[in-house]
Motif scaffolding. Structure first.
Motif, PDB file in Angstrom:
ATOM      1  N   PHE B 183       0.811  -1.209  -0.150  1.00  0.00           N
ATOM      2  CA  PHE B 183       0.172   0.110   0.006  1.00  0.00           C
ATOM      3  C   PHE B 183       0.867   1.343   0.132  1.00  0.00           C
ATOM      4  O   PHE B 183       1.684   1.501   1.013  1.00  0.00           O
ATOM      5  CB  PHE B 183      -0.960   0.301   1.114  1.00  0.00           C
ATOM      6  CG  PHE B 183      -1.948   1.198   1.219  1.00  0.00           C
ATOM      7  CD1 PHE B 183      -3.165   0.935   0.678  1.00  0.00           C
ATOM      8  CD2 PHE B 183      -1.673   2.405   1.574  1.00  0.00           C
ATOM      9  CE1 PHE B 183      -4.004   1.795   0.444  1.00  0.00           C
ATOM     10  CE2 PHE B 183      -2.726   3.266   1.787  1.00  0.00           C
ATOM     11  CZ  PHE B 183      -3.975   3.161   1.042  1.00  0.00           C
ATOM     12  N   GLU B 215      -3.662   1.214  -9.464  1.00  0.00           N
ATOM     13  CA  GLU B 215      -4.809   2.252  -9.393  1.00  0.00           C
ATOM     14  C   GLU B 215      -4.886   2.827  -7.840  1.00  0.00           C
ATOM     15  O   GLU B 215      -5.895   3.664  -7.801  1.00  0.00           O
ATOM     16  CB  GLU B 215      -6.007   1.650  -9.912  1.00  0.00           C
ATOM     17  CG  GLU B 215      -6.036   1.252 -11.270  1.00  0.00           C
ATOM     18  CD  GLU B 215      -5.627   2.278 -12.331  1.00  0.00           C
ATOM     19  OE1 GLU B 215      -6.566   3.342 -12.418  1.00  0.00           O
ATOM     20  OE2 GLU B 215      -4.598   2.264 -12.938  1.00  0.00           O
ATOM     21  N   GLN B 216      -4.173   2.473  -7.009  1.00  0.00           N
ATOM     22  CA  GLN B 216      -4.494   2.732  -5.438  1.00  0.00           C
ATOM     23  C   GLN B 216      -4.649   4.280  -5.357  1.00  0.00           C
ATOM     24  O   GLN B 216      -3.849   4.995  -5.803  1.00  0.00           O
ATOM     25  CB  GLN B 216      -3.725   1.920  -4.461  1.00  0.00           C
ATOM     26  CG  GLN B 216      -2.403   2.189  -4.892  1.00  0.00           C
ATOM     27  CD  GLN B 216      -1.571   1.276  -3.712  1.00  0.00           C
ATOM     28  OE1 GLN B 216      -1.409   1.566  -2.600  1.00  0.00           O
ATOM     29  NE2 GLN B 216      -0.705   0.362  -4.316  1.00  0.00           N
ATOM     30  N   CYS B 219      -6.248   5.941   1.384  1.00  0.00           N
ATOM     31  CA  CYS B 219      -6.845   5.174   2.223  1.00  0.00           C
ATOM     32  C   CYS B 219      -8.048   5.848   2.920  1.00  0.00           C
ATOM     33  O   CYS B 219      -8.823   4.914   3.494  1.00  0.00           O
ATOM     34  CB  CYS B 219      -5.893   4.578   3.732  1.00  0.00           C
ATOM     35  SG  CYS B 219      -5.409   6.042   4.591  1.00  0.00           S
ATOM     36  N   VAL B 239     -10.243   1.524  -2.165  1.00  0.00           N
ATOM     37  CA  VAL B 239      -9.166   0.655  -1.730  1.00  0.00           C
ATOM     38  C   VAL B 239      -9.778  -0.863  -1.820  1.00  0.00           C
ATOM     39  O   VAL B 239      -8.964  -1.667  -2.520  1.00  0.00           O
ATOM     40  CB  VAL B 239      -8.629   0.822  -0.372  1.00  0.00           C
ATOM     41  CG1 VAL B 239      -7.897   0.112   0.239  1.00  0.00           C
ATOM     42  CG2 VAL B 239      -8.040   2.399  -0.237  1.00  0.00           C
ATOM     43  N   VAL B 242      -9.540  -2.177  -5.439  1.00  0.00           N
ATOM     44  CA  VAL B 242      -8.061  -2.282  -5.879  1.00  0.00           C
ATOM     45  C   VAL B 242      -7.660  -3.618  -5.467  1.00  0.00           C
ATOM     46  O   VAL B 242      -6.857  -4.409  -5.895  1.00  0.00           O
ATOM     47  CB  VAL B 242      -7.183  -1.181  -5.709  1.00  0.00           C
ATOM     48  CG1 VAL B 242      -5.862  -1.378  -5.923  1.00  0.00           C
ATOM     49  CG2 VAL B 242      -7.799  -0.067  -6.386  1.00  0.00           C
ATOM     50  N   PHE B 243      -7.664  -3.747  -4.077  1.00  0.00           N
ATOM     51  CA  PHE B 243      -6.664  -4.838  -3.280  1.00  0.00           C
ATOM     52  C   PHE B 243      -7.743  -5.978  -3.218  1.00  0.00           C
ATOM     53  O   PHE B 243      -8.279  -6.430  -2.133  1.00  0.00           O
ATOM     54  CB  PHE B 243      -6.254  -4.305  -1.947  1.00  0.00           C
ATOM     55  CG  PHE B 243      -5.145  -3.566  -2.053  1.00  0.00           C
ATOM     56  CD1 PHE B 243      -3.952  -3.744  -2.239  1.00  0.00           C
ATOM     57  CD2 PHE B 243      -5.407  -2.071  -2.006  1.00  0.00           C
ATOM     58  CE1 PHE B 243      -2.811  -3.010  -2.166  1.00  0.00           C
ATOM     59  CE2 PHE B 243      -4.486  -1.163  -2.053  1.00  0.00           C
ATOM     60  CZ  PHE B 243      -3.148  -1.569  -2.224  1.00  0.00           C
TER      61      PHE B 243
END
Lengths: 434, 419, 475
Positions: B183, B215-216, B219, B239, B242-243
């Motif tokens: 991250f 693309e992150q 948070c 988020v 993406v993850f």
């Protein structure tokens, strides 16, 4: 009621038990202070009689001095007015003894050695040693806030009082504190009274905090060349654990009449569990070898007395004048070095308790007054420069606490006025004018 | 109707009434609170703030500028939670209060604008990069030290690192032991790309495959700390989108992000995201935490420099990570020196040094003075915000002490011993 | 008009940062650790030095305004409740450690320095400041002096008054006086001793010279689990009777042990009736033997389990259960009220029985965690402040417990102070005469009774009427 007239005593006598008031010369002479003789001697039998006496004295403006066994009366100059000797020796009862709670409440006329004897069977003690215990009463110890050199001088009168009962200058019986070891209710009157030399009231009852007595003790003497050297040896004793529980460097003047072998040197005591005492002895032997003498039994007691009674005037030590310095430990060596010359010139004897930072200087009868005075001036200045205090003890003339700040003096005076508005309690003995 | 809109009902909705009773007013949190230590005012202590929030929630104190001021002054460092014997959940209280404040308090326009800028600029690396162009230009012209005397700009590290695109996947060297995701953080990736690089190097050398989804975004912590719940949830949703790849751990080098990622479950309570959010939160690991669990080999030559470790609040208090970074520094062979008040907030606290510059500056200088007194040559710090703040404070005091991430310190030790 | 003028004058002395005016910011000063009574001060002043303090107090003196001193606000008897005084003076901005004399083991600090900060500042010299109240991380030295605070380790080392050698007192007329000094003995009346524990009724302490102790060479901490409180107290008596003076001797009863167990899982047996923590310290040669003796005495008294620690980590682990007890209790009920009574040590079993009986009568849950070596009990009464009936019952039960303590020859407070909480109990302990003398002495320092009025004594002016109505408890 006319001050000190025969009526006063009759009136008093009528209010108290029979035989309590004496005005005959022989009794009065026993309680002389300096050149002053009291007009009457009163032996009250209980708190109420003390209160009645003080109340009547306050009404008539009769000045009184409370007496215990008398050992500490010479620490201070005589009062400027002295009508009645209030002798508390009949107030010698044990009010409450709770060995399991480690407390004891006794009346103020109780003798210190008697108290010690009472505590010994349960292996308890009040953990400091008082000079001349057989001539001391509980009241006297508290009034003078006696300190000792046992337990490294850390716990003394002021730290061990749990409660007091006393009669104020109005003749009112008042209590402070309680009978438990921890208590913060109300003001700490115990500390205020301790060391007030009977100028704030007449003590009648005291509750002490007790501690388990050490299982074993040992004491050692190392002779030395000079005061400074003795102090160096004393400091050396403090480098290693366990620390000595009592430690003093002494230097008697040749004219003090002390045996040459015991004149200059260090006394180091260890007390506690057998293991601690053994370790302490081992330190002494390792450090000083043959120079160290470890006496047993009677000889040890003699050695203890040698140092302990130095702080007071006793039959064996006829000091004419003296002074005390309270200093930080790091300044003691400088003080000893400076004192060394004074000591020789003024033929003074000196005892230093390094753990409490106490320096006691005593002058014999033969010391010229000018030398005493010069020493006092020096001591006062030295103490001021080094964050300490110096004050005369056993001083024949009146004196004032020059070192106490003005606001402190003012507050003290107000305290005295509140508790003794008529100024009848040992007037002029502690503070010059009141 | 008016009753429903009253500010204190908004507050009531945020924090359950029973929560307030957990605080017994003992005061043990006071010495752990940086603002109390600096200001000495009860209203700027955790106990005082809880008292205020409760009085507000229960309608005995109106929500005024004064109340908001004291709540705003809270750094959110959570030193108080660590000190509390009764387990008071201060974080939930203050975060709830911030949401309620935003819902019911009209800030003055300058303040509102500033807050708007913070959430509109910092979480977007591209916007931030553009914003930094003038600084880059000044640096190029050799004016770096001069412009660093300006407010805000002083926080920008000198020299400003080059922008670098991260590889989407870094394979493990040798046998693969773990597969981890990185991250990147929004501010960290622009201002401290070298930390990321160092981490990736160490990971790859020790058999970890690193996935870096391109693309992150943010948070969501910056928005959440300002009480902007909606925007925070939007970030969280992004988020989570993406993850999705299965990894052993989600690594974070920024303590602030890590702490917030771990609290995703709380923030998505009652939404459809909660399940996924909780699962993600479980995989979050701080970089130092993960590295110290790897049983790394010590570098051939110990670093031997005097290093002071500053406990970033969001590591020590929020995530309870205190020993791991220190272990990494020991592994690197650094000579650790004692830093007074090591776990006291440096004043960075997310966007605090921008919103509350005065107090932030005082705390920064307090930290810098302690660092100077420790005699350290390097300060190790596990959070980009703290790094910026401490660099700026040290620069103000004219001290030349390097501020590095513990991972960087370790990386330096490795590289020095292979060189 | 005059009030506005005073406020402006105060502002010129302490600056805007040191003067707290808005209602919201003052509101948080309405109570300390004792939350049952509250009052909001009209103004809070935070001077940053003795000079500022003197100037502030002098201004108040001229205006004839009473004031309340406040340290960290961790007191448990409402000692800094601004009852009859509009102005509160805090020491929280006086936090400097002024001088450390490690050689002579002394330190001079400002009144706002926290107790633990002192120890932290001198650990590098192997020294520590002995009094350690449970709130030591937060509570200020000035507050400790006002309350004469104790703590677990006072059994052997004494309370605050044994460790404060000198203090600077700002009298209510704004004059600063040094009482005591750097050395052990000082000539004159011991006014320093009088001021310590006077709960701010003599003025405000701004600086103090403290005695530091060498860290003990060795120590051992013992935790013993007993089936009942009676067995534990008999072990306490046995330890004392054996001539051992432990550094600390702490007891927790069943309710507390269970609360602690539930919260932190120390692995205490489910049927544990009491846990005793004893610590012996001193010379290494003696510690081992004393620790063995204590362990044996505990086993003889019926201990079912004994744990001991001789490293710093293990010790912290054992102490954790005691130090976190209050926090754990906080999880049992919304609120709790800690009482503070003292009985002679031998009366511990009796007072515990009485507490149980009183709690039953008032339908309250009560736990006990206390300094057993001193006979200083801390019954913790659980309640919910949202139930006014229950609050009233707690207050009454507390009063009855204190009365029982006095009946057994004890005291109404061992370390928390009288404050406002125990004013009504003062006459149980002292005669009207005693109280009059105490108040007369207070007037030596504070003739107009402007420093912390309404505390400690039943009512101002020397009369002993007791029934001052309690303030309404906010619900």
């Amino acid at each position: 009621m006319a001050l000190g007239s025969a009526d006063t005593w009759q009136h008093l006598a009528s209010r108290l038990q029979k035989g309590v008031v004496c005005t005959d010369l022989s009794s009065r002479q026993r309680f002389a202070l300096g050149s002053l003789l009291p007009q009457a001697v009163i032996w009250p039998a209980n708190e109420e009689e003390v209160a009645t006496t003080v109340e009547l004295c306050a009404e008539g403006g009769v000045a009184l001095v409370a007496w215990g066994a008398g050992a500490r009366q010479r620490q201070l100059p005589p009062p400027w007015r002295y009508d009645v000797a209030l002798v508390l020796s009949r107030l010698n009862r044990v009010v409450a003894y709770e060995p399991d709670d480690l407390t004891i409440t006794v009346e103020s006329g109780c003798r210190w050695d008697v108290l010690g004897g009472l505590l010994a069977p349960r292996r308890l003690w009040i953990p400091f040693d008082v000079a001349v215990p057989c001539q001391s009463t509980v009241g006297g110890v508290v009034a003078s806030a006696a300190v000792g050199w046992e337990r490294a001088g850390q716990l003394c009168t002021r730290d061990l009082l749990l409660g007091v009962a006393w009669v104020t200058g109005h003749g009112q019986l008042v209590h402070g504190g309680g009978r438990v070891v921890k208590n913060v209710a109300g003001y700490d009157l115990m500390r205020l009274l301790a060391g007030s030399w009977g100028t704030l009231g007449v003590l009648t009852q005291v509750t002490w905090k007790l501690l388990p007595a050490p299982q074993e003790r040992a004491i050692g003497w190392v002779g030395s060349r000079s005061l400074v050297h003795a102090l160096q040896l004393a400091m050396a004793c403090q480098e290693q654990q366990p620390l000595p529980t009592s430690l003093a460097a002494v230097a008697f003047s040749p004219s003090a009449g002390v045996a040459e072998a015991w004149r200059v040197g260090v006394v180091a005591g260890y007390s506690g569990t057998p293991e601690e005492v053994r370790a302490g002895k081992a330190i002494l032997e390792a450090k000083f070898g043959d120079a160290c003498w470890l006496p047993e039994a009677d000889a040890a007691a003699d050695l203890v007395r040698h140092v302990r009674d130095f702080s007071l005037v006793g039959p064996a030590q006829p000091w004419a004048a003296g002074l005390r310095l309270s200093l930080l430990a790091s300044d003691l060596m400088t003080c000893a070095e400076a004192l060394a010359t004074v000591v020789d010139k003024a033929q003074a004897s000196v005892c230093i308790w390094p753990q409490r930072g106490t320096v006691l200087v005593r002058f014999g009868e033969q010391t010229p007054r000018t030398s005493c005075l010069r020493t006092w001036l020096w001591a006062n200045e030295f103490a001021r420069e080094h964050r300490g205090w110096a004050w005369p003890e056993l001083w024949p003339e009146r004196w004032e606490f020059e070192s106490v700040s003005l606001p402190h003096l003012y507050l003290s005076r107000r305290v005295k006025e509140v508790l003794d508005p008529m100024g009848i309690l040992s007037p002029g003995r502690y503070w010059r004018h009141w | 109707m008016a009753e429903v809109a009253a500010p204190h009902t908004k507050m009531r909705a945020q924090v359950p009434a029973a929560r307030w009773l957990e605080c017994v007013h003992c005061g043990l949190c006071l010495p752990a609170c940086p603002t109390y230590l600096e200001l000495g005012t009860e209203a700027d202590s955790p106990r005082g703030r809880i008292h205020l929030m409760r009085e507000w929630a229960e309608g005995r104190v109106p929500l005024t500028g004064e109340v908001v001021r004291h709540l705003d002054l809270c750094l959110g460092c959570l030193g108080c939670e660590a000190a509390c014997p009764s387990g008071v959940r201060y974080r939930e209280m203050i975060e709830g209060a911030r949401v309620a404040v935003e819902q019911s308090y009209q800030r003055r326009w300058r303040e509102a604008l500033l807050r708007r800028l913070v959430v509109d600029l910092f979480p977007y690396p591209d916007r931030l990069a553009i914003l930094l162009w003038p600084v880059r230009l000044a640096d190029w012209m050799g004016l770096g030290p001069v412009v660093r005397k300006l407010p805000w700009v002083e926080l920008v590290p000198l020299p400003l690192p080059r922008k670098k695109a991260a590889a989407a996947l870094v394979p493990a060297r040798g046998a693969r032991r773990y597969r981890v995701a990185l991250f990147r953080g929004c501010v960290a990736r622009v201002l401290f790309p070298q930390v990321e690089a160092a981490l990736v190097r160490i990971l790859a050398d020790h058999g970890c495959e690193v996935v870096v989804p391109g693309e992150q975004g943010c948070c969501g912590a910056l928005a959440a700390h300002q009480g902007d719940r909606d925007r925070a949830v939007t970030s969280i949703r992004a988020v989570l989108r993406v993850f999705t790849e299965p990894v052993d751990a989600l690594l974070v080098t920024a303590a602030g992000c890590g702490a917030f990622l771990r609290s995703y479950g709380h923030w998505t309570e009652g939404t459809e995201l909660q399940e996924r959010a909780k699962l993600l939160a479980l995989r979050v690991r701080d970089a130092t935490e993960f590295l110290s669990s790897l049983k790394l080999l010590p570098p051939a030559r110990p670093l031997g420099r005097k290093v002071a470790y500053h406990h970033a609040c969001h590591l020590a208090h929020a995530q309870g990570i205190r020993d791991e970074p220190v272990r990494l520094l020991q592994l690197a062979g650094a000579e650790l020196v004692r830093l007074e008040e090591a776990d006291l907030c440096c004043g960075s606290a997310g966007s605090y040094n921008i919103l509350q510059p005065q107090l932030a500056q005082r705390l920064g200088e307090r930290k810098a003075r302690n660092i100077l007194a420790s005699g350290a040559e390097v300060v190790a710090v596990g959070n980009p915000g703290c790094s910026m703040q401490i660099q700026a404070a040290l620069r103000r005091l004219g001290a030349d002490i390097a501020v590095l991430h513990p991972v960087e310190v370790l990386d330096v030790a490795y590289r020095e011993s292979t060189a | 008009m005059q009030w506005a003028h005073l406020r402006e004058s105060l502002r010129t002395v302490v600056g805007s940062e040191g003067l707290i005016e808005p209602y919201e910011a003052r509101k948080v000063y309405e109570c300390d650790g004792y939350t049952l009574e509250r009052a909001v001060p009209e103004l809070v002043v935070l001077p940053a030095s003795t000079a500022e303090m003197c100037a502030v107090v002098r201004l108040l003196h001229r205006a004839g305004v009473p004031f309340v001193p406040r340290g960290a606000g961790t007191g448990l008897s409402g000692g800094c409740l601004p009852l009859e005084a509009p102005v509160m003076i805090g020491t929280s901005r006086m936090r400097r450690i002024l001088e450390i004399d490690s050689l002579n083991r002394r330190v001079m600090v400002e009144a706002g320095v926290a107790n633990l900060e002192v120890t932290r500042a001198v650990t590098e010299f192997g020294l520590h400041y002995a009094p350690d109240p449970s709130s030591q991380a937060a509570c200020s030295i000035g507050g400790n002096i006002a309350e004469n605070s104790g703590g677990p380790h006072t059994l052997k080392y004494g309370v605050t008054t044994n460790h404060v050698l000198g203090l600077e007192l700002v009298l209510p007329d704004g004059e600063a006086v040094w009482l005591g000094g750097w050395v052990d003995d000082v000539p004159g009346y011991d006014l320093r001793g009088f001021v310590i524990g006077s709960e701010g009724t003599c003025g405000i302490v701004t600086r103090a010279i403290l005695r530091l102790l060498r860290n003990p060479e060795a120590w051992q901490t013992i935790l013993a689990v007993f089936p009942s409180v009676a067995a534990a107290t008999s072990a306490v008596s046995a330890v004392i009777a054996a001539g051992v003076v432990p550094a600390a001797l702490e007891l927790m009863d069943r309710l507390i042990v269970q609360a602690v167990e539930q919260a932190y899982h120390f692995g205490f047996p489910a049927d544990a009736g009491a846990v005793l923590i004893a610590e012996v310290d001193g010379h290494s040669a003696a510690v081992q033997a004393e620790a063995e003796a204590v362990k044996k005495l505990c086993l003889d008294a019926g201990a079912t389990e004994i744990r001991s620690a001789a490293t710093e980590r293990e010790r912290a682990e054992l102490w954790k259960s005691r130090k976190r007890a209050f926090g754990a209790v906080g999880r049992l009920a919304p609120n709790y009220c800690t009482q503070d009574g003292v009985v002679p040590r031998t009366c511990l079993p009796e007072i515990l029985q009485r507490i149980v009986a009183i709690a039953e009568r008032y339908r309250l849950r009560v736990g006990n965690v206390f300094h057993a070596g001193d006979g200083n009990i801390h019954p913790i009464l659980l309640f919910d402040e949202r139930d006014p009936q229950e609050v009233r019952r707690v207050l009454e039960a507390g009063r009855e417990i204190l009365a029982a303590c006095v009946e057994l020859g004890g005291s109404i407070t061992g370390e928390h102070g009288v404050g406002v909480e125990k004013i009504a109990e003062m006459p149980l302990l002292f005669t009207p005469q005693d109280l009059i003398v105490m108040q007369a002495l207070r007037q030596v320092f504070d003739p107009e009774q402007r420093s912390n009025p309404g505390k400690m004594f039943p009512s101002p002016g020397g009369c002993v009427e007791v029934a001052r109505p309690r303030r309404q408890v906010p619900v």
